[in-house]
Motif scaffolding. Structure first.
Motif, PDB file in Angstrom:
ATOM      1  N   SER A  10       0.821  -1.210   0.000  1.00  0.00           N
ATOM      2  CA  SER A  10       0.000   0.000   0.000  1.00  0.00           C
ATOM      3  C   SER A  10       0.857   1.262   0.000  1.00  0.00           C
ATOM      4  O   SER A  10       0.594   2.206  -0.757  1.00  0.00           O
ATOM      5  CB  SER A  10      -0.931   0.000   1.215  1.00  0.00           C
ATOM      6  OG  SER A  10      -1.797  -1.116   1.196  1.00  0.00           O
ATOM      7  N   THR A  47      -7.563  12.964  -7.721  1.00  0.00           N
ATOM      8  CA  THR A  47      -7.542  11.500  -7.721  1.00  0.00           C
ATOM      9  C   THR A  47      -6.630  10.953  -6.633  1.00  0.00           C
ATOM     10  O   THR A  47      -6.931   9.929  -5.995  1.00  0.00           O
ATOM     11  CB  THR A  47      -7.090  10.983  -9.094  1.00  0.00           C
ATOM     12  OG1 THR A  47      -7.907  11.557 -10.109  1.00  0.00           O
ATOM     13  CG2 THR A  47      -7.188   9.473  -9.174  1.00  0.00           C
ATOM     14  N   GLN A  78      -8.467  11.112  -3.349  1.00  0.00           N
ATOM     15  CA  GLN A  78      -9.456  10.036  -3.283  1.00  0.00           C
ATOM     16  C   GLN A  78      -8.790   8.695  -2.996  1.00  0.00           C
ATOM     17  O   GLN A  78      -9.336   7.864  -2.250  1.00  0.00           O
ATOM     18  CB  GLN A  78     -10.232   9.973  -4.598  1.00  0.00           C
ATOM     19  CG  GLN A  78     -11.132  11.180  -4.850  1.00  0.00           C
ATOM     20  CD  GLN A  78     -11.784  11.136  -6.213  1.00  0.00           C
ATOM     21  OE1 GLN A  78     -11.418  10.330  -7.077  1.00  0.00           O
ATOM     22  NE2 GLN A  78     -12.777  11.995  -6.429  1.00  0.00           N
ATOM     23  N   HIS A  79      -7.614   8.493  -3.565  1.00  0.00           N
ATOM     24  CA  HIS A  79      -6.871   7.263  -3.293  1.00  0.00           C
ATOM     25  C   HIS A  79      -6.466   7.187  -1.827  1.00  0.00           C
ATOM     26  O   HIS A  79      -6.560   6.115  -1.198  1.00  0.00           O
ATOM     27  CB  HIS A  79      -5.641   7.217  -4.198  1.00  0.00           C
ATOM     28  CG  HIS A  79      -4.793   5.994  -4.008  1.00  0.00           C
ATOM     29  ND1 HIS A  79      -5.204   4.727  -4.365  1.00  0.00           N
ATOM     30  CD2 HIS A  79      -3.532   5.846  -3.491  1.00  0.00           C
ATOM     31  CE1 HIS A  79      -4.257   3.853  -4.077  1.00  0.00           C
ATOM     32  NE2 HIS A  79      -3.224   4.502  -3.557  1.00  0.00           N
ATOM     33  N   GLU A  89      -7.990   8.635   0.749  1.00  0.00           N
ATOM     34  CA  GLU A  89      -9.174   8.399   1.572  1.00  0.00           C
ATOM     35  C   GLU A  89      -9.644   6.949   1.456  1.00  0.00           C
ATOM     36  O   GLU A  89     -10.117   6.367   2.432  1.00  0.00           O
ATOM     37  CB  GLU A  89     -10.288   9.354   1.153  1.00  0.00           C
ATOM     38  CG  GLU A  89     -10.017  10.804   1.500  1.00  0.00           C
ATOM     39  CD  GLU A  89      -9.817  11.007   2.987  1.00  0.00           C
ATOM     40  OE1 GLU A  89     -10.502  10.326   3.790  1.00  0.00           O
ATOM     41  OE2 GLU A  89      -8.971  11.840   3.362  1.00  0.00           O
ATOM     42  N   GLY A  90      -9.500   6.378   0.276  1.00  0.00           N
ATOM     43  CA  GLY A  90      -9.865   4.971   0.123  1.00  0.00           C
ATOM     44  C   GLY A  90      -8.995   4.051   0.958  1.00  0.00           C
ATOM     45  O   GLY A  90      -9.481   3.084   1.550  1.00  0.00           O
ATOM     46  N   LEU A  91      -7.687   4.351   1.029  1.00  0.00           N
ATOM     47  CA  LEU A  91      -6.800   3.557   1.879  1.00  0.00           C
ATOM     48  C   LEU A  91      -7.158   3.724   3.351  1.00  0.00           C
ATOM     49  O   LEU A  91      -7.086   2.773   4.132  1.00  0.00           O
ATOM     50  CB  LEU A  91      -5.351   3.965   1.643  1.00  0.00           C
ATOM     51  CG  LEU A  91      -4.745   3.583   0.279  1.00  0.00           C
ATOM     52  CD1 LEU A  91      -3.331   4.125   0.171  1.00  0.00           C
ATOM     53  CD2 LEU A  91      -4.738   2.070   0.098  1.00  0.00           C
ATOM     54  N   ARG A  92      -7.531   4.937   3.759  1.00  0.00           N
ATOM     55  CA  ARG A  92      -7.880   5.171   5.169  1.00  0.00           C
ATOM     56  C   ARG A  92      -9.108   4.360   5.561  1.00  0.00           C
ATOM     57  O   ARG A  92      -9.181   3.789   6.657  1.00  0.00           O
ATOM     58  CB  ARG A  92      -8.138   6.658   5.381  1.00  0.00           C
ATOM     59  CG  ARG A  92      -8.304   7.023   6.867  1.00  0.00           C
ATOM     60  CD  ARG A  92      -9.134   8.298   7.005  1.00  0.00           C
ATOM     61  NE  ARG A  92      -8.513   9.420   6.344  1.00  0.00           N
ATOM     62  CZ  ARG A  92      -7.686  10.290   6.945  1.00  0.00           C
ATOM     63  NH1 ARG A  92      -7.382  10.127   8.214  1.00  0.00           N
ATOM     64  NH2 ARG A  92      -7.192  11.317   6.277  1.00  0.00           N
ATOM     65  N   LEU A  93     -10.096   4.296   4.661  1.00  0.00           N
ATOM     66  CA  LEU A  93     -11.331   3.581   4.979  1.00  0.00           C
ATOM     67  C   LEU A  93     -11.149   2.062   4.933  1.00  0.00           C
ATOM     68  O   LEU A  93     -11.716   1.341   5.756  1.00  0.00           O
ATOM     69  CB  LEU A  93     -12.435   3.992   4.000  1.00  0.00           C
ATOM     70  CG  LEU A  93     -12.898   5.454   4.084  1.00  0.00           C
ATOM     71  CD1 LEU A  93     -13.916   5.745   2.999  1.00  0.00           C
ATOM     72  CD2 LEU A  93     -13.483   5.765   5.455  1.00  0.00           C
ATOM     73  N   SER A  94     -10.360   1.575   3.980  1.00  0.00           N
ATOM     74  CA  SER A  94     -10.225   0.130   3.810  1.00  0.00           C
ATOM     75  C   SER A  94      -9.213  -0.504   4.756  1.00  0.00           C
ATOM     76  O   SER A  94      -9.336  -1.682   5.105  1.00  0.00           O
ATOM     77  CB  SER A  94      -9.829  -0.193   2.359  1.00  0.00           C
ATOM     78  OG  SER A  94      -8.584   0.401   2.046  1.00  0.00           O
ATOM     79  N   GLU A  95      -8.200   0.265   5.194  1.00  0.00           N
ATOM     80  CA  GLU A  95      -7.137  -0.313   6.005  1.00  0.00           C
ATOM     81  C   GLU A  95      -6.988   0.357   7.362  1.00  0.00           C
ATOM     82  O   GLU A  95      -6.032   0.086   8.077  1.00  0.00           O
ATOM     83  CB  GLU A  95      -5.797  -0.213   5.254  1.00  0.00           C
ATOM     84  CG  GLU A  95      -5.798  -0.899   3.901  1.00  0.00           C
ATOM     85  CD  GLU A  95      -4.456  -0.828   3.211  1.00  0.00           C
ATOM     86  OE1 GLU A  95      -4.378  -1.184   2.039  1.00  0.00           O
ATOM     87  OE2 GLU A  95      -3.480  -0.407   3.871  1.00  0.00           O
ATOM     88  N   TYR A 148      -1.278  13.043   4.781  1.00  0.00           N
ATOM     89  CA  TYR A 148      -2.690  13.412   4.769  1.00  0.00           C
ATOM     90  C   TYR A 148      -2.903  14.907   4.993  1.00  0.00           C
ATOM     91  O   TYR A 148      -3.930  15.448   4.576  1.00  0.00           O
ATOM     92  CB  TYR A 148      -3.442  12.610   5.831  1.00  0.00           C
ATOM     93  CG  TYR A 148      -3.783  11.204   5.387  1.00  0.00           C
ATOM     94  CD1 TYR A 148      -2.918  10.145   5.629  1.00  0.00           C
ATOM     95  CD2 TYR A 148      -4.964  10.949   4.707  1.00  0.00           C
ATOM     96  CE1 TYR A 148      -3.223   8.857   5.222  1.00  0.00           C
ATOM     97  CE2 TYR A 148      -5.288   9.657   4.285  1.00  0.00           C
ATOM     98  CZ  TYR A 148      -4.414   8.624   4.548  1.00  0.00           C
ATOM     99  OH  TYR A 148      -4.721   7.354   4.119  1.00  0.00           O
TER     100      TYR A 148
END
Length: 599
Positions: A140, A155, A158-159, A161-167, A183
């Motif tokens: 990651s 973009t 957004q990438h 934030e996606g890592l923060r939510l998924s991991e 961040y």
């Protein structure tokens, strides 16, 4: 009618269990050996047929051990021809009309440099603490450097934030001090290259090689055309520049390694098992002739004139026969076992049929409406890989498949097949222990601590299995609903073949025509609801319900039979008494109670 030639592309992807490897074996042996096909598709082998395989990916042969030799053995070829870019003919073709390449370097913005330094700091911290670092964390964080230079600002955010939510709940790198800089820093808008003839802003070596070939073909067609002008841009001292330069160096060094490996290739004298087996009959005939002549004349048969066998030829045959000991004793005469399998044609999209054919099974491909593999007239198997298992459990498709197998076969089986490369990994990354489902009558309970390494549930997730929507719970309910259904586990496709061989022992060979008509026989049952009701009546079991159906045309006729007639149909006096008492028991009538205080 056998083919005369075969050309295979992407040779680096060929393995013994791949579709290409399967096709090569059929081509070498002839389609009539090991695969039953309708029509005039049989024929002799093509041991000396024309076969050429091409690959444009030298790096793919670097993965694994002796990758080149494995591919050549799977293809059944003995010659390896290498054409690197510095080969004389290739070099002359590409450099006669080379494209005009200009490399641009742009300075990264201060914000990008700050973010890139933070990413490198997080990577350094993870590498220092490898004991607690997961491979997913390293992947990651490493992807952030590529996303930083390749994505625009929106973009990239957004990438992140996606890592923060998924991991966020399980990743260590998100709690590092340098991660807060990533961040909190406002990434600047990335600099973009102005358009040109061909503009490459994401350095890709494979794309540049395609441009070289395009330029060579374009110039060969018309030498008067101007050269293609290519602009390639990347950030100075950036990871993408380093990756591109490493790819160029790796391409050059890989061909050097292949050239050196070609000098030390170790290939067997005969590629296939059939060619080794063909050596045994001539050797046996010559040996018997020599022994017979020695008994008749008392002298060596090697001195019996010009027609006697050549000692050198005999030595070659003995040497070839001795080679059998190095390939696992293929020459031993084993007791023949049933080896025919009726396979659904859709299963040939997977690699299992190729593995089964390699293990000696004769495959008959037809369209099966019930099951994927028919092992015998009584045994059918529905194969499910893990992704397909979870999807079919969620959609309810597996329930209908199990219902059809239970109605059509005496021994229906559900095979759950794990990936051979990931057999020791579970769904969520755990390895042991395994969640074991045990049955006691009509109850099911779970145990942990099994010694097997592959499983569906980790020790911290046993409580989650109690949810009726989980795949584990749905699998338990499926087995409880269909007691005849047997559950099989397989670590790999090769293990599946061994399992099929064990299940087929002492079984008759399957009939393709009968397997194809199983679904039609089920459709002939007009009143399925009445049949389900019958099988739930007292005294009716799996061993006697068919005789009851054959002896009675309806449930109404069943209620008119006496105990003796029921005993003749059911074969059990106790079961007949239970069913008769149930059908003729008085039905209680509810007493109507009037209004309170009424007369």
């Amino acid at each position: 009618m056998a083919g005369t030639s075969m050309i295979i592309l992407n040779a680096h992807k060929v393995t013994d269990s791949s579709g290409e490897g399967f096709a090569v074996r059929l081509y070498r042996q002839g389609t009539g050996q090991g695969l039953s096909l309708p029509g005039p598709l049989g024929g002799g082998g093509n041991a000396a047929g024309f076969l050429r395989a091409f690959s444009d990916s030298a790096n793919a042969f670097a993965a694994g051990f002796n990758r080149v030799e494995k591919v050549m053995k799977a293809l059944g070829v003995r010659r390896l021809l290498l054409f690197p870019r510095f080969h004389a003919s290739v070099k002359d073709s590409l450099e006669s009309h080379p494209p005009e390449l200009e490399e641009w370097e742009a300075d990264a913005s201060p914000g990008q440099l700050s973010l890139l330094e933070a990413v490198r700091e997080v990577l350094a911290a993870l590498l220092k603490d490898l004991g607690r670092t997961a491979v997913r964390d390293l992947a990651s964080v490493q992807s952030l450097s590529s996303a930083l230079m390749g994505y625009d600002a929106i973009t990239f955010l957004q990438h992140l934030e996606g890592l923060r939510l998924s991991e966020g709940g399980s990743s260590i790198w998100l709690y590092h001090e340098a991660t807060h800089v990533i961040y909190e820093q406002d990434p600047a808008v990335l600099w973009r290259v102005a358009p040109g003839f061909v503009v490459v802003y994401d350095a890709d070596l494979a794309f540049l090689r395609q441009l070289e070939i395009y330029q060579a073909e374009r110039s060969a067609a018309n030498a008067l055309l101007p050269a293609v002008h290519v602009y390639q841009a990347y950030y100075a001292a950036s990871p993408e520049q380093a990756a591109f330069q490493a790819a160029v160096a790796r391409e050059s060094s890989m061909f050097g390694d292949l050239i050196r490996a070609k000098q030390h290739l170790v290939l067997p004298l005969d590629m296939g098992q059939d060619s080794l087996k063909q050596l045994l009959p001539p050797l046996a005939e010559q040996t018997q002739a020599l022994q017979l002549q020695q008994r008749n004349t008392g002298r060596s048969a090697l001195a019996q004139g010009p027609h006697a066998p050549n000692p050198n030829d005999l030595w070659l045959d003995v040497y070839s026969a001795n080679a059998l000991s190095r390939v696992g004793g293929l020459g031993r005469r084993l007791k023949p076992v049933p080896c025919r399998l009726v396979v659904d044609v859709r299963e040939f999209m997977s690699g299992l049929p190729a593995v089964l054919h390699q293990q000696g099974f004769r495959l008959t491909p037809i369209t099966l409406e019930v099951g994927d593999y028919v092992l015998s007239p009584e045994v059918v198997v529905e194969r499910k890989a893990l992704p397909d298992l979870f999807a079919s459990l969620g959609s309810g498709r597996l329930y209908h498949q199990a219902e059809a197998m239970v109605k059509g076969y005496k021994t229906p089986m559900l095979l759950i097949e794990f990936d051979g490369d990931k057999a020791e990994a579970m769904i969520n990354g755990y390895k042991t222990p395994m969640l074991v489902i045990e049955f006691d009558g009509d109850k099911a309970f779970c145990l942990t601590g099994a010694s097997e390494a592959f499983c569906l549930t980790g020790p911290s997730e046993v409580a989650d299995c109690l949810d009726s929507r989980s795949p584990q719970a749905r699998l338990v309910l499926l087995l409880l609903h269909f007691p005849k259904l047997r559950l099989l586990w397989s670590r790999s496709q090769h293990a599946t073949g061994e399992l099929f061989l064990a299940l087929k022992r002492n079984q008759e060979e399957p009939e393709p025509a009968a397997a194809a008509l199983v679904a039609e026989r089920q459709e002939s049952v007009v009143n399925q609801a009445a049949l389900d009701l019958l099988r739930r009546l007292p005294g009716v079991t799996d061993s006697n319900w068919r005789s009851i159906v054959n002896g009675c045309s309806s449930l109404q006729q069943l209620t008119q039979l006496n105990v003796q007639q029921l005993e003749e149909l059911m074969g059990s006096s106790r079961g007949a008494r239970m069913l008769h008492d149930f059908l003729h028991a008085p039905c209680p009538v509810a007493q109507t109670i009037g209004p309170l205080g009424g007369g």
